[in-house]
Design an enzyme around this catalytic site. Structure first.
Site, PDB file in Angstrom:
ATOM      1  N   CYS A  51       0.888  -1.158   0.201  1.00  0.00           N
ATOM      2  CA  CYS A  51       0.128   0.040  -0.019  1.00  0.00           C
ATOM      3  C   CYS A  51       0.863   1.085  -0.003  1.00  0.00           C
ATOM      4  CB  CYS A  51      -1.002  -0.053   1.156  1.00  0.00           C
ATOM      5  SG  CYS A  51      -2.002   1.475   1.372  1.00  0.00           S
ATOM      6  N   ASP A  58      -0.339  -6.121   0.316  1.00  0.00           N
ATOM      7  CA  ASP A  58      -1.647  -6.226  -0.368  1.00  0.00           C
ATOM      8  C   ASP A  58      -1.399  -7.590  -0.997  1.00  0.00           C
ATOM      9  OD1 ASP A  58      -3.092  -3.997   0.393  1.00  0.00           O
ATOM     10  OD2 ASP A  58      -2.107  -2.908  -0.852  1.00  0.00           O
ATOM     11  N   VAL A  73       5.109 -14.487 -23.807  1.00  0.00           N
ATOM     12  CA  VAL A  73       6.036 -14.035 -22.645  1.00  0.00           C
ATOM     13  C   VAL A  73       6.829 -15.098 -22.153  1.00  0.00           C
ATOM     14  CG1 VAL A  73       4.280 -14.393 -20.860  1.00  0.00           C
ATOM     15  CG2 VAL A  73       6.169 -12.630 -20.734  1.00  0.00           C
ATOM     16  N   GLU A  74       8.106 -15.079 -21.836  1.00  0.00           N
ATOM     17  CA  GLU A  74       8.669 -16.070 -21.298  1.00  0.00           C
ATOM     18  C   GLU A  74       8.596 -16.011 -19.919  1.00  0.00           C
ATOM     19  OE1 GLU A  74      11.305 -18.195 -19.254  1.00  0.00           O
ATOM     20  OE2 GLU A  74      11.859 -16.118 -19.052  1.00  0.00           O
ATOM     21  N   SER A  75       8.132 -17.131 -19.204  1.00  0.00           N
ATOM     22  CA  SER A  75       7.434 -17.420 -18.063  1.00  0.00           C
ATOM     23  C   SER A  75       8.241 -17.201 -16.843  1.00  0.00           C
ATOM     24  CB  SER A  75       6.688 -18.516 -18.004  1.00  0.00           C
ATOM     25  OG  SER A  75       7.882 -19.832 -17.973  1.00  0.00           O
ATOM     26  N   GLU A  93      -5.623  -0.757  -8.293  1.00  0.00           N
ATOM     27  CA  GLU A  93      -6.084  -0.333  -9.736  1.00  0.00           C
ATOM     28  C   GLU A  93      -4.603  -0.245 -10.278  1.00  0.00           C
ATOM     29  OE1 GLU A  93      -9.438   0.926  -6.973  1.00  0.00           O
ATOM     30  OE2 GLU A  93      -7.082   0.992  -6.918  1.00  0.00           O
TER      31      GLU A  93
END
Length: 153
Positions: A51, A58, A73-75, A93
């Site tokens: 936060c 969070d 995307v390469e993991s 958000e």
């Protein structure tokens, strides 16, 4: 903005988690089926950030669905990128949209959606959803499978 690199240089390497998302690198690899209409899903059930006001942690489950274009995307790089949020101060958000937009910038997918299912703090859960537009016609789009938060009662 996240750095993007083509290739898989992090795979198999002993690499520390970046200190922040700004220091992370998302690696992309060529999609072996660029003309196929299919969905790739990443589930991150242990996503954490901080936060920006209180400094308290969070926690969220992130569900990312995308229809690849020329890139995947390469993991491992993605795992390290997500881990870089651990000490990053931002609201729910902002974190959710940042992950979605960074993936769009890195991969130029045909379509992407992200659901951020945040655990309650102060008694209020916050769920954040974003997508790049309407899903492609003919795409099998399974439910994200994360139920909305239910308290007692």
């Amino acid at each position: 903005m996240v750095k993007v690199r083509s290739g898989a240089s992090l795979l198999g390497a002993d690499v520390r988690t970046p200190a922040s998302p700004d220091e992370a690198t998302l690696e992309r690899v060529p999609n072996p089926h660029p003309g196929a209409l299919y969905l790739a899903r990443f589930t991150a059930p242990e996503f954490t950030s901080i936060c920006p006001v209180t400094g308290q942690p969070d926690f969220a489950t992130l569900m990312i669905d995308y229809v690849p274009g020329d890139w995947l995307v390469e993991s491992k790089s993605f795992k390290l990128y997500l881990g870089a949020f651990r000490n990053h101060g931002a609201f729910h958000e902002d974190c959710t949209l940042r992950v979605g937009k960074d993936l769009v910038d890195a991969l130029a997918p045909r379509w992407l959606r992200i659901g951020g299912y945040w655990y309650p703090r102060g008694g209020i859960p916050i769920d954040v959803f974003w997508q790049t537009g309407a899903p492609p016609e003919g795409l099998w789009l399974p439910d994200q499978g994360v139920p909305p938060y239910r308290g007692r009662g």
